[in-house]
Motif scaffolding. Structure first.
Motif, short mmCIF file in Angstrom:
data_model
loop_
_atom_site.label_atom_id
_atom_site.label_comp_id
_atom_site.label_asym_id
_atom_site.label_seq_id
_atom_site.Cartn_x
_atom_site.Cartn_y
_atom_site.Cartn_z
N ALA A 1 -3.07 5.01 1.78
CA ALA A 1 -3.94 3.83 1.83
C ALA A 1 -3.60 2.95 3.02
O ALA A 1 -4.49 2.37 3.65
N LEU A 2 -2.33 2.86 3.35
CA LEU A 2 -1.93 2.06 4.51
C LEU A 2 -2.49 2.67 5.80
O LEU A 2 -2.93 1.95 6.70
N THR B 1 -11.81 5.48 1.28
CA THR B 1 -11.26 4.19 0.86
C THR B 1 -12.41 3.20 0.79
O THR B 1 -13.33 3.26 1.60
N ALA C 1 -4.71 1.90 -4.68
CA ALA C 1 -4.35 1.87 -3.26
C ALA C 1 -2.92 1.40 -3.05
O ALA C 1 -2.39 1.54 -1.94
N ILE C 2 -2.29 0.85 -4.08
CA ILE C 2 -0.94 0.33 -3.89
C ILE C 2 0.08 1.27 -4.52
O ILE C 2 -0.25 2.14 -5.33
N GLN D 1 -6.01 1.63 5.91
CA GLN D 1 -6.11 0.21 6.22
C GLN D 1 -5.93 -0.04 7.71
O GLN D 1 -6.69 -0.78 8.33
N TYR E 1 -8.44 3.96 -3.24
CA TYR E 1 -8.19 5.09 -2.34
C TYR E 1 -8.39 6.40 -3.10
O TYR E 1 -8.06 6.52 -4.28
N TYR F 1 0.83 -1.21 0.00
CA TYR F 1 0.00 0.00 0.00
C TYR F 1 0.87 1.26 0.00
O TYR F 1 1.93 1.29 0.63
#
Length: 394
Positions: A135-136, A291, A335-336, A139, A152, A131
């Motif tokens: 985004a992380l 998200t 998101a990554i 999460q 995201y 991520y």
């Protein structure tokens, strides 16, 4: 420079996720079903616009895992009670939920979801590594092991307006309130529990107003609740979803509405809102990111878990993430890490070039990003808004 991927190129890489999944490149393999399984997927966030093609591609490329996929859609507020009833009857027929913050939060509060990240980490990619930082953050702070982030957006709150009708654009919260009072029924926003722009607006206003504690909707939002009530004196009703606000802006029955990056780009690309519509951010704005997550309900048949983990892994592959640029619906989308617009389908690149706004890059760099409310606090904020703001609509 990376070579742009066309839709044909994306199709050509479709089998890659399963190969990675089985090889352990994205995480240790989890058991896949002995026989193909049918998956029932419900979307309560509009997520299928970004992901349905990739999900269908996964099923086509992996017939030994998935026999068929059935899709359905429902309003976010309706899902938790429906799912809880199925679980109490021990007849869960929903295998995967695609959800935004509303149903995710309700589900966490009610214990509806499998702790998929904790219980099945070996069958998922190493999320901490793939991520991007924003985004992380979502999460860890929002997914809480029970949802896997799939797309995201920095989101909002932003405001969209008709420049031919709004000659003096509000710059502060006080300006907006004065404009709404002077122009009754010409501004609205959708019910936050069922609207991305609505919930980013609800969580963003405490920062704009400089409220006592923007992270505490029950004890720290005195200015916010007072402002929203006063704002409501110029609002005739709050639509059930964001789409209605866009339609009303396009038809000319509203002059200013609440929006987000994606909700600005996509309706203009689709012709629902005029291309010439403008956007603005108020002084004091902080990005409240949005998200969307993939969640597995408790009660799903055990033999389907492996197939669902394989699908989740596939959806977090760069090629599938590049497809989430879509037509700007959840801009940017991925998101990554490392997924750029140049990797997106050519159609997506063309839409963003024509309907995107250079100011977004400026705002993303300039405005701070905050952690949204925790699920339990967000549920409390939604409930209070429904009781004290939504219920007072004329």
């Amino acid at each position: 420079m990376r070579q742009a991927l066309t839709r044909r190129g994306l199709l050509g890489t479709a089998t890659g996720a399963l190969a990675l999944y089985g090889s352990g490149a994205w995480g240790q393999p989890a058991p896949v079903p002995a026989n193909p399984v049918a998956l029932n997927i419900i979307d309560v966030a509009g997520n299928l616009q970004l992901t349905q093609a990739s999900i269908e591609r996964f099923a086509r490329e992996n017939p030994k895992i998935v026999s068929r996929v059935t899709f359905s859609r429902a309003p976010s507020p309706e899902l938790p009670s429906k799912l809880k009833a199925q679980q109490q009857a021990d007849k869960v027929d929903i295998d995967l939920v695609l959800t935004g913050p509303g149903a995710l939060s309700d589900g966490i509060q009610q214990g509806l979801w499998i702790d998929v990240v904790k219980a099945h980490a070996a069958g998922l990619p190493k999320l901490d590594e793939i991520y991007h930082p924003q985004a992380l953050m979502m999460q860890k702070n929002f997914g809480q092991d029970q949802g896997v982030a799939v797309v995201y957006s920095p989101s909002g709150p932003l405001f969209e307006y008709a420049p031919e009708r709004v000659k003096s654009v509000p710059r502060t919260a006080a300006d907006l309130l004065a404009w709404v009072k002077a122009n009754p029924k010409r501004f609205t926003y959708a019910r936050p529990v069922n609207s991305g722009p609505g919930w980013t607006f609800l969580m963003g206003i405490p920062y704009i107003l400089g409220d006592k504690d923007p992270t505490d909707p029950m004890g720290g939002w005195d200015k916010t609740w007072a402002f929203l009530k006063e704002l409501g004196t110029g609002i005739d009703y709050y639509p059930a979803g964001t789409g209605a606000t866009m339609k009303e802006l396009g038809e000319g029955t509203r002059d200013i509405i609440v929006t987000t990056c994606g909700w600005d780009i996509n309706p203009r690309a689709l012709g629902i809102v005029p291309k010439e519509a403008g956007i603005f951010a108020l002084e004091g704005t902080h990005w409240v990111p949005d998200t969307q997550f993939m969640c597995i309900p408790k009660g799903v048949q055990a033999e389907k878990i492996g197939a669902l983990l394989a699908l989740m892994t596939y959806m977090l592959q760069p090629q599938q993430q590049a497809a989430t640029y879509d037509k700007g619906y959840f801009y940017p989308g991925p998101a990554i890490k490392g997924v750029t617009l140049a990797m997106a389908p050519e159609e997506s690149q063309a839409v963003i070039k024509e309907f995107g706004r250079p100011i977004y890059d400026e705002l993303i760099a300039k405005l701070p990003t905050v952690v949204p409310l925790s699920p339990e606090k967000l549920v409390a904020a939604f409930r209070r808004w429904d009781q004290e703001i939504g219920a007072m609509a004329k």
